[in-house]
Design a protein around this motif. Sequence first.
Motif, PDB file in Angstrom:
ATOM      1  N   ARG A  30      44.173  64.419   4.874  1.00 53.79           N
ATOM      2  CA  ARG A  30      42.914  65.102   4.550  1.00 53.79           C
ATOM      3  C   ARG A  30      41.750  64.152   4.745  1.00 53.79           C
ATOM      4  NH1 ARG A  30      44.904  68.866   0.297  1.00 53.79           N
ATOM      5  NH2 ARG A  30      45.715  70.527   1.622  1.00 53.79           N
ATOM      6  N   GLY A  31      40.620  64.734   5.113  1.00 57.02           N
ATOM      7  CA  GLY A  31      39.441  63.937   5.400  1.00 57.02           C
ATOM      8  C   GLY A  31      39.240  63.772   6.902  1.00 57.02           C
ATOM      9  N   GLY A  32      40.269  64.110   7.668  1.00 51.65           N
ATOM     10  CA  GLY A  32      40.188  64.102   9.121  1.00 51.65           C
ATOM     11  C   GLY A  32      40.788  65.385   9.657  1.00 51.65           C
ATOM     12  N   LYS A  33      40.520  65.677  10.906  1.00 59.74           N
ATOM     13  CA  LYS A  33      41.085  66.883  11.514  1.00 59.74           C
ATOM     14  C   LYS A  33      42.442  66.556  12.117  1.00 59.74           C
ATOM     15  CE  LYS A  33      36.760  69.207  12.384  1.00 59.74           C
ATOM     16  NZ  LYS A  33      36.156  70.255  13.184  1.00 59.74           N
ATOM     17  N   VAL A  34      43.349  67.537  12.048  1.00 52.22           N
ATOM     18  CA  VAL A  34      44.705  67.333  12.539  1.00 52.22           C
ATOM     19  C   VAL A  34      45.071  68.464  13.498  1.00 52.22           C
ATOM     20  CG1 VAL A  34      47.132  67.045  11.897  1.00 52.22           C
ATOM     21  CG2 VAL A  34      45.333  66.244  10.337  1.00 52.22           C
ATOM     22  N   ILE A  35      45.550  68.089  14.672  1.00 55.48           N
ATOM     23  CA  ILE A  35      46.101  69.051  15.620  1.00 55.48           C
ATOM     24  C   ILE A  35      47.610  69.030  15.417  1.00 55.48           C
ATOM     25  CG2 ILE A  35      46.495  69.609  18.055  1.00 55.48           C
ATOM     26  CD1 ILE A  35      43.784  68.154  18.620  1.00 55.48           C
ATOM     27  N   VAL A  36      48.168  70.169  15.021  1.00 57.44           N
ATOM     28  CA  VAL A  36      49.608  70.295  14.831  1.00 57.44           C
ATOM     29  C   VAL A  36      50.117  71.220  15.928  1.00 57.44           C
ATOM     30  CG1 VAL A  36      51.455  71.007  13.253  1.00 57.44           C
ATOM     31  CG2 VAL A  36      49.318  70.076  12.322  1.00 57.44           C
ATOM     32  N   TYR A  37      51.005  70.679  16.769  1.00 50.27           N
ATOM     33  CA  TYR A  37      51.549  71.546  17.806  1.00 50.27           C
ATOM     34  C   TYR A  37      53.065  71.610  17.696  1.00 50.27           C
ATOM     35  CZ  TYR A  37      53.146  68.059  21.292  1.00 50.27           C
ATOM     36  OH  TYR A  37      53.812  67.066  21.956  1.00 50.27           O
ATOM     37  N   PHE A  38      53.586  72.799  17.904  1.00 50.07           N
ATOM     38  CA  PHE A  38      55.019  73.077  17.797  1.00 50.07           C
ATOM     39  C   PHE A  38      55.571  73.336  19.192  1.00 50.07           C
ATOM     40  CE2 PHE A  38      53.052  74.345  13.821  1.00 50.07           C
ATOM     41  CZ  PHE A  38      53.893  73.786  12.864  1.00 50.07           C
ATOM     42  N   TYR A  39      56.703  72.716  19.496  1.00 49.53           N
ATOM     43  CA  TYR A  39      57.319  72.878  20.808  1.00 49.53           C
ATOM     44  C   TYR A  39      58.828  73.017  20.641  1.00 49.53           C
ATOM     45  CZ  TYR A  39      58.321  67.872  20.404  1.00 49.53           C
ATOM     46  OH  TYR A  39      58.760  66.643  19.967  1.00 49.53           O
ATOM     47  N   PRO A  40      59.489  73.718  21.566  1.00 50.07           N
ATOM     48  CA  PRO A  40      60.911  74.035  21.396  1.00 50.07           C
ATOM     49  C   PRO A  40      61.880  72.864  21.471  1.00 50.07           C
ATOM     50  CG  PRO A  40      59.881  75.619  22.871  1.00 50.07           C
ATOM     51  CD  PRO A  40      58.883  74.505  22.648  1.00 50.07           C
ATOM     52  N   ALA A  41      61.756  71.985  22.455  1.00 47.59           N
ATOM     53  CA  ALA A  41      62.785  70.958  22.621  1.00 47.59           C
ATOM     54  C   ALA A  41      62.292  69.776  23.438  1.00 47.59           C
ATOM     55  CB  ALA A  41      64.012  71.550  23.299  1.00 47.59           C
TER      56      ALA A  41
END
Length: 158
Positions: A30-41
């Motif tokens: 928290r306090g910063g931006k986060v890019i969360v990406y989900f990928y299959p394999a």
Amino acid sequence: MTERLSPGDVAPDFTLSTDTGESVTLSELRGGKVIVYFYPAAMTPGCTKQACDFSESLESLKSDGYTVLGISPDKTEKLAKFRDKEHLSLTLLSDPDKAVMTEWGAFGEKKLYGKVVQGVIRSTLVVDEEGKVEHAWYNVKATGHVAKLRRDLGLQKD
């Protein structure tokens, strides 16, 4: 149908193991931006392209205030091999039971070659400084996604 997160939703907190065996807890960022990406394999063509694109853009994204986390159901050992083989610099997280993916709407029914199957839904979400979803993209394409993400976020080209 899997319930998806939308802008304004509180991003569900998680703690997952990294490719190096450490733990990452979303709320600690928290306090910063986060890019969360989900990928299959890991180590599949599309996922490799996407991970390499994120890795190549990582310094620029960091300078724009973003942390990038890639999440797959792969075990940490496979993620470490993936990181080493492709020379990745981003943080890869393991969600082998798919609990975080499910909670974030990134695991569920999807179409694969015209058939409905259960699987990882390639998705990217941006979490703001307060822990809320700022952007949510589901069923994204592996190729060209990082460039599109940068455009959608109004970021300068690398």
